[in-house]
Scaffold this active site. Structure first.
Site, PDB file in Angstrom:
ATOM      1  N   GLN A 171      -7.656  -1.632  -1.054  1.00  0.00           N
ATOM      2  CA  GLN A 171      -8.764  -2.706  -1.187  1.00  0.00           C
ATOM      3  C   GLN A 171      -9.693  -2.663  -0.127  1.00  0.00           C
ATOM      4  OE1 GLN A 171      -6.751  -6.825  -1.105  1.00  0.00           O
ATOM      5  NE2 GLN A 171      -6.897  -6.714  -3.425  1.00  0.00           N
ATOM      6  N   PHE A 172      -9.333  -2.548   1.171  1.00  0.00           N
ATOM      7  CA  PHE A 172     -10.265  -2.284   2.310  1.00  0.00           C
ATOM      8  C   PHE A 172      -9.937  -0.940   2.758  1.00  0.00           C
ATOM      9  CE2 PHE A 172     -10.941  -6.847   1.411  1.00  0.00           C
ATOM     10  CZ  PHE A 172     -12.161  -6.860   1.321  1.00  0.00           C
ATOM     11  N   GLU A 224       0.731  -1.219   0.061  1.00  0.00           N
ATOM     12  CA  GLU A 224      -0.242   0.071  -0.068  1.00  0.00           C
ATOM     13  C   GLU A 224       0.902   1.409   0.076  1.00  0.00           C
ATOM     14  OE1 GLU A 224      -0.761  -2.865   1.755  1.00  0.00           O
ATOM     15  OE2 GLU A 224      -2.820  -3.194   0.967  1.00  0.00           O
ATOM     16  N   HIS A 279     -10.780  -5.343   7.836  1.00  0.00           N
ATOM     17  CA  HIS A 279     -11.710  -5.068   6.817  1.00  0.00           C
ATOM     18  C   HIS A 279     -13.031  -4.229   6.916  1.00  0.00           C
ATOM     19  CE1 HIS A 279      -9.051  -8.432   5.957  1.00  0.00           C
ATOM     20  NE2 HIS A 279      -9.119  -8.639   4.512  1.00  0.00           N
ATOM     21  N   PRO A 288      -1.105   2.340   5.914  1.00  0.00           N
ATOM     22  CA  PRO A 288       0.378   2.338   5.150  1.00  0.00           C
ATOM     23  C   PRO A 288       0.279   3.419   4.227  1.00  0.00           C
ATOM     24  CG  PRO A 288      -0.381   0.091   5.265  1.00  0.00           C
ATOM     25  CD  PRO A 288      -1.553   1.110   5.552  1.00  0.00           C
TER      26      PRO A 288
END
Length: 326
Positions: free
Chosen positions: A82-83, A60, A129, A89
Site C-alpha cells: 500500500q505504501f 504484508e 508512508h 515485512p
C-alpha cells in the site's frame, strides 16, 4: 487520444494485461472494493471479478508469501504494498524466496511476480508512508528494480514487468501520480527493461536520476541552458540490472556528472553509479562526481518535507560546481 496521469497509466496497463492474459491476478489491501488507496486498481474488480482482484487481510508478509506461491505455480500475480514503507515485512519472502527461486531450482522454476509500491515523499504523509529505500532492493541478486517517471513510461514498463519471467519491484513515485498528463496509447506496447532513457541531449554535464526527481532534473537543465550550460538528462528507469553503458557514454562525452535521488546519501544507489564511474570512466571525468540526495535521516513530516527532497536549486548548484572544478 485522451491524456492520462501516471496513476491512470498504471490502471490502464493492469487492465490490458488482465484482459489478454488470464494468469494475471492483482492482490493487496483494499485493491478490490476500494480500488486501492491511490485508486490504481479502481474498477478492476468490477471488470475481472473477485477471483482475479483479491482484497487481502492487512498482512504484508502473507501477501508476499501468497504472491511467491502463485507465481511459482504458473500465475502472474501483481501484489500491491500500500505504501513503500509497508514493504519491509514482505522482504523476507522477496529476498529469500522470490529472488532465489530460479537459482535454487537451477532454472526449473521462476517467480514471474510484480510487487507494486507507491514510493517517495512529497505528499504530506505520516511516518512509514514516505520512504525512499530502493537501494535496499538493488543489492538483491535475481531481482529487478524498476521506477517509472512519467505516464508513458509507467504504462510501458509495468507491461514489461508483468511479462518478465522473474520477480520485479515496481516503485511508483506517488508525488507525481497526478502531477501531469500525457497521451498514452493503450496498445499493449511494452518498453524495454534494463535500459536508461536519455530524455535530453547535452554536452557539458550529465544529470542522472530516476523517479520523481526526473522532473526537477529537467527543470534544472532548463535553468542551466539559460546560463549557456548544456545538460544531458538520463532517466535510469531500471535500477537493477543497471544500463551503465548509457551513463558511461554520456559522461565520456560531457566529462561531468551529477547524480540525483531522494534516498539518503550514504549507501544510496547513486553511490554505486559514482563508484563505477570512478572505476570505468576516470580518465573521462573532468571533475568529481556530485551527488544531490536526501539526507541521512527519515523523510520528515510535511513542514520540512520539501527541504529534504533535492531541489532544482541544489541540482543547478551541483552542476555549476562540476564546471568550476575543471
Amino acid at each position: 487520444m485522451a491524456q492520462i496521469t501516471l496513476i491512470e497509466a498504471v490502471t490502464q496497463a493492469l487492465a490490458y494485461e488482465m484482459r489478454n492474459d488470464d494468469s494475471v491476478v492483482v492482490l493487496g489491501e483494499d485493491v478490490g472494493v476500494n480500488g486501492g488507496v491511490f485508486r490504481a486498481t479502481q474498477g478492476l474488480q468490477e471488470q475481472f471479478g473477485e477471483d482475479r482482484v483479491i482484497d487481502t487481510p492487512l498482512d504484508e508478509a502473507t501477501i508476499a508469501g501468497l504472491t511467491v506461491g502463485l507465481a511459482a505455480q504458473g500465475m502472474k500475480p501483481v501484489a500491491e504494498a500500500q505504501f513503500e514503507g509497508f514493504i519491509y515485512p514482505m522482504m523476507e519472502h522477496i529476498a529469500c524466496h522470490a529472488a532465489r527461486m530460479r537459482n535454487r531450482t537451477r532454472g526449473r522454476m521462476t517467480v514471474p511476480a510484480v510487487w507494486r509500491a507507491p514510493w517517495g515523499g512529497g505528499i504530506r504523509a505520516p511516518e512509514h508512508h514516505s520512504e525512499a529505500n530502493e537501494h535496499l532492493f538493488t543489492n538483491i541478486p535475481g531481482l529487478r528494480v524498476v521506477m517509472p517517471s512519467s505516464p508513458a513510461r509507467a504504462y510501458g514498463l509495468l507491461l514489461a514487468a508483468i511479462r518478465d519471467p522473474d520477480p520485479v519491484i515496481f516503485f511508483e513515485p506517488k508525488r507525481i501520480y497526478r502531477q501531469y498528463k500525457e497521451e498514452v496509447p493503450d496498445d499493449g506496447e511494452a518498453l524495454p527493461l534494463d535500459v536508461c532513457f536519455v530524455l535530453r541531449d547535452g554536452t557539458d554535464v550529465t544529470l542522472v536520476t530516476w523517479g520523481a526527481q526526473v522532473k526537477e532534473c529537467l527543470e534544472a537543465a532548463d535553468e542551466l541552458a539559460a546560463k549557456d550550460i548544456s545538460a544531458e538528462v538520463i532517466d535510469v528507469a531500471t535500477l537493477t540490472p543497471l544500463d551503465f553503458d548509457t551513463i558511461a557514454e554520456s559522461v565520456t562525452k560531457t566529462g561531468r556528472c551529477v547524480i540525483v535521488h531522494e534516498a539518503p546519501k550514504t549507501a544510496g544507489f547513486g553511490a554505486e553509479i559514482a563508484a563505477r564511474l570512478s572505476e570505468e570512466c576516470l580518465y573521462s571525468l573532468l571533475a568529481p562526481v556530485e551527488r544531490v540526495t536526501g539526507f541521512d535521516t527519515h523523510i520528515p513530516l510535511f513542514r520540512l518535507e520539501m527541504k529534504y527532497l533535492p531541489s532544482v536549486e541544489r541540482i543547478v548548484e551541483a552542476a555549476e560546481r562540476t564546471l568550476a572544478a575543471s
